[in-house]
Design a protein around this motif. Structure first.
Motif, mmCIF file in Angstrom:
data_model
loop_
_atom_site.group_PDB
_atom_site.id
_atom_site.type_symbol
_atom_site.label_atom_id
_atom_site.label_comp_id
_atom_site.label_asym_id
_atom_site.label_seq_id
_atom_site.Cartn_x
_atom_site.Cartn_y
_atom_site.Cartn_z
ATOM 1 N N PRO A 51 0.815 -1.223 0.000
ATOM 2 C CA PRO A 51 0.000 0.000 0.000
ATOM 3 C C PRO A 51 0.844 1.268 0.000
ATOM 4 O O PRO A 51 0.465 2.273 -0.607
ATOM 5 N N GLY A 52 1.999 1.228 0.642
ATOM 6 C CA GLY A 52 2.848 2.415 0.707
ATOM 7 C C GLY A 52 3.428 2.812 -0.637
ATOM 8 O O GLY A 52 3.813 3.961 -0.848
ATOM 9 N N ALA A 55 1.503 -0.456 -5.179
ATOM 10 C CA ALA A 55 1.992 -1.421 -6.154
ATOM 11 C C ALA A 55 1.937 -2.823 -5.566
ATOM 12 O O ALA A 55 1.614 -3.000 -4.378
ATOM 13 N N ALA A 56 2.230 -3.793 -6.410
ATOM 14 C CA ALA A 56 2.244 -5.185 -5.958
ATOM 15 C C ALA A 56 3.346 -5.935 -6.680
ATOM 16 O O ALA A 56 3.765 -5.553 -7.783
ATOM 17 N N PHE A 57 3.834 -7.000 -6.036
ATOM 18 C CA PHE A 57 4.797 -7.889 -6.679
ATOM 19 C C PHE A 57 4.053 -9.124 -7.179
ATOM 20 O O PHE A 57 3.247 -9.718 -6.461
ATOM 21 N N THR A 89 -5.899 7.995 -7.217
ATOM 22 C CA THR A 89 -5.758 6.564 -7.465
ATOM 23 C C THR A 89 -6.415 5.762 -6.348
ATOM 24 O O THR A 89 -6.164 6.029 -5.175
ATOM 25 N N PRO A 90 -7.260 4.765 -6.677
ATOM 26 C CA PRO A 90 -7.831 3.907 -5.632
ATOM 27 C C PRO A 90 -6.725 3.172 -4.891
ATOM 28 O O PRO A 90 -5.642 2.953 -5.428
ATOM 29 N N ASP A 91 -6.992 2.790 -3.666
ATOM 30 C CA ASP A 91 -6.009 2.062 -2.876
ATOM 31 C C ASP A 91 -5.710 0.726 -3.554
ATOM 32 O O ASP A 91 -6.609 0.060 -4.065
ATOM 33 N N ILE A 92 -4.444 0.341 -3.539
ATOM 34 C CA ILE A 92 -4.029 -0.897 -4.204
ATOM 35 C C ILE A 92 -4.738 -2.107 -3.604
ATOM 36 O O ILE A 92 -4.997 -3.101 -4.299
ATOM 37 N N ASN A 93 -5.114 -2.018 -2.309
ATOM 38 C CA ASN A 93 -5.819 -3.139 -1.675
ATOM 39 C C ASN A 93 -7.219 -3.338 -2.253
ATOM 40 O O ASN A 93 -7.796 -4.424 -2.133
#
Length: 532
Positions: A51-52, A55-57, A89-93
């Motif tokens: 979230p910080g 992005a995601a892996f 941008t919406p939260d990645i979660n």
């Protein structure tokens, strides 16, 4: 402008050189053991959400996890709004969760310690078009400046989309008719046809893809664009079938190899010659251009000369020069090019050039020559990211304007996207060049352990391939009973281990035995081939 493409193929690697007016402008290298990933489509699995970083892996089945930013997940329309600061941008979660399976495409190769960069906005290129399966927009390359031509190309693609839509509606009607028939069948037949119902539904998509018309399409006819659109449509259908039947993480679409990809993406329609020194690749190229670029068929030649292809055009020497930090200018001035983790810095110096009239004129002429030279070096070395150019300080605004204009013109033939700022008060020019693959130095060299990583030397793998080329060159030029190669222990070990199969193949080809001797006092880049 006279342009030639040279393609050198060995079992270990494929190298392609772009020659303009007799000068090497671009260099591409693709090794069998480490092919590029850009353009490949994967079914990946989310292994970590950050979230910080928004992005995601993603695990795509490679040693290093790939990186996916939130902006590359959203629908195209929402992404455009984010770039204009109209929405947040919406939260990645909200977009991803650990364990989720997602279809992604690589947009930037693994560089250094960083994993590949991903997007969910899939694009599938052909010679004239780029299909966007999830975006119905029709766009035209900005390099096509004629508005009449831009509108003509849009109209052709619009008509093509209308025809595709009509075909899809007809197909959908047939499916619905079959499904309605199945509802009237006896109960046992209903169950059999019900199993086909989902399969029939899956084979039809209500979504219509969009297209970007590429620069190569300028002047192309209706038939050529329609053929490209049909080809992309069939390819996308096959990719969808693979996506449905795959289990993450896995590769579902592998882009073309270097030789075919270069013809598809980079070769202009007015190229004079495409020379290749491999029978197999020559046959593949002829088949490819016959299907997609018939106008280039007469340009594809098989090189069968005694001297190696790259030696004839002095490409090997130019590659060697491109690995040095100092670039000599014809006038006597020179450039110093430093590639760091953060940016590329280029320093312009007058050197031995003392001019003829006055200091300002000397500085102006040196900067003009440097502008053209550094643009070539950026392409040849494939330097990207942030680039800082330290031109020699100029007092006159007109001189600054002309130097910038010369730099812009020199970069017009660069396929990578560039952006140039004005000359700052310190005489610096900031520019960016899109980077999606390793630079030539990072590809061919490694950090030098002797100087504590403050410089770089060629890798043992690179030296092995140079030895192969030297052995092949010697076998053609001289008669010998056998060959003795003197090199460092690391290079010898690699030749007898990882490269053993290629070594056996070379011995069989030249019909002479090859022996190796490790020399303790040699540096890694040093080797000798002795004829016995």
């Amino acid at each position: 402008m006279k342009e030639e493409i040279l393609i050198n193929v060995t079992p270990q690697e494929c190298r392609a050189a772009v020659i303009e007016n007799g000068m090497l402008q671009e260099m591409y290298v693709e090794r069998t053991s480490s092919r590029g990933l850009v353009g490949n489509i994967y079914r990946g699995k989310v292994i970590r959400v950050l979230p910080g970083m928004q992005a995601a892996f993603i695990n795509i089945g490679r040693e290093r996890s790939a990186f996916l930013h939130a902006a590359e997940i959203l629908p195209i329309s929402e992404t455009e709004l984010i770039e204009n600061d109209n929405i947040t941008t919406p939260d990645i979660n909200e977009l991803l969760h650990v364990g989720q399976v997602i279809t992604v495409q690589v947009i930037k190769d693994e560089i250094g310690t960083k994993g590949a960069r991903l997007t969910t906005h899939l694009t599938i290129p052909s010679r004239y078009l780029v299909m966007m399966p999830d975006n119905p927009h029709i766009g035209v390359s900005q390099r096509i400046e004629d508005e009449v031509e831009r509108q003509r190309l849009r109209d052709i693609l619009s008509h093509s989309k209308e025809a595709q839509t009509a075909g899809e509606l007809s197909k959908k009607g047939e499916v619905e008719e079959k499904l309605s028939e199945s509802d009237e069948s006896p109960s046992k037949e209903k169950q059999t046809k019900k199993r086909k119902k989902k399969k029939l539904k899956d084979s039809v998509s209500d979504e219509q893809p969009g297209y970007i018309v590429r620069t190569a399409a300028e002047g192309a006819g209706d038939d050529e664009l329609h053929r490209d659109a049909d080809f992309l449509g069939k390819l996308w259908q096959s990719i969808k079938e693979r996506i449905r039947g795959s289990k993450a993480p896995c590769l579902v679409y592998d882009d073309l190899d270097l030789a075919l990809r270069l013809i598809r993406d980079s070769v202009p329609s007015d190229v004079e010659t495409i020379k290749v020194d491999s029978d197999e690749v020559h046959t593949k190229l002829l088949s490819f251009v016959d299907d997609f670029v018939p106008a280039l068929k007469s340009c594809v030649d098989l090189y069968s000369g005694e001297r190696p292809l790259f030696d004839v055009y002095n490409v090997e020497d130019e590659i060697e020069k491109a690995l040095h930090r100092k670039v000599q200018l014809k006038s006597g001035g020179y450039l110093i090019i430093e590639q760091t983790e953060a940016m590329v810095t280029i320093d312009v110096n007058t050197g031995a050039f003392v001019g003829y009239r006055n200091l300002e004129d000397t500085i102006f002429k040196t900067n003009l020559e440097a502008s053209s030279a550094l643009a070539r070096q950026l392409r040849l070395r494939n330097l990207g990211g942030m680039v800082i150019i330290d031109f020699i300080d100029m007092k006159e605004d007109e001189h600054k304007r002309q130097v910038l204009r010369t730099l812009e013109r020199a970069l017009e033939r660069d396929h990578a996207k560039t952006h140039i700022s004005e000359v700052s008060s310190l005489g610096l020019v900031q520019m960016t060049r899109k980077r999606n693959r390793e630079s030539l130095e990072h590809l061919l060299c490694e950090s030098c352990p002797t100087c504590d990583n403050r410089g770089s030397i060629k890798t043992a793998q690179t030296i092995c391939y140079e030895i192969f080329r030297e052995l092949y060159r010697s076998a053609r030029a001289y008669e010998a009973q056998k060959y003795l190669v003197l090199a460092t222990q690391e290079v010898v070990d690699r030749m007898l281990d990882e490269e053993a199969s290629y070594l056996a193949e070379l011995e069989s080809s030249i019909g002479k035995p090859i022996r190796f001797q490790a020399e303790r006092l040699y540096t890694q880049e040093q080797f000798d081939v002795v004829l016995l």
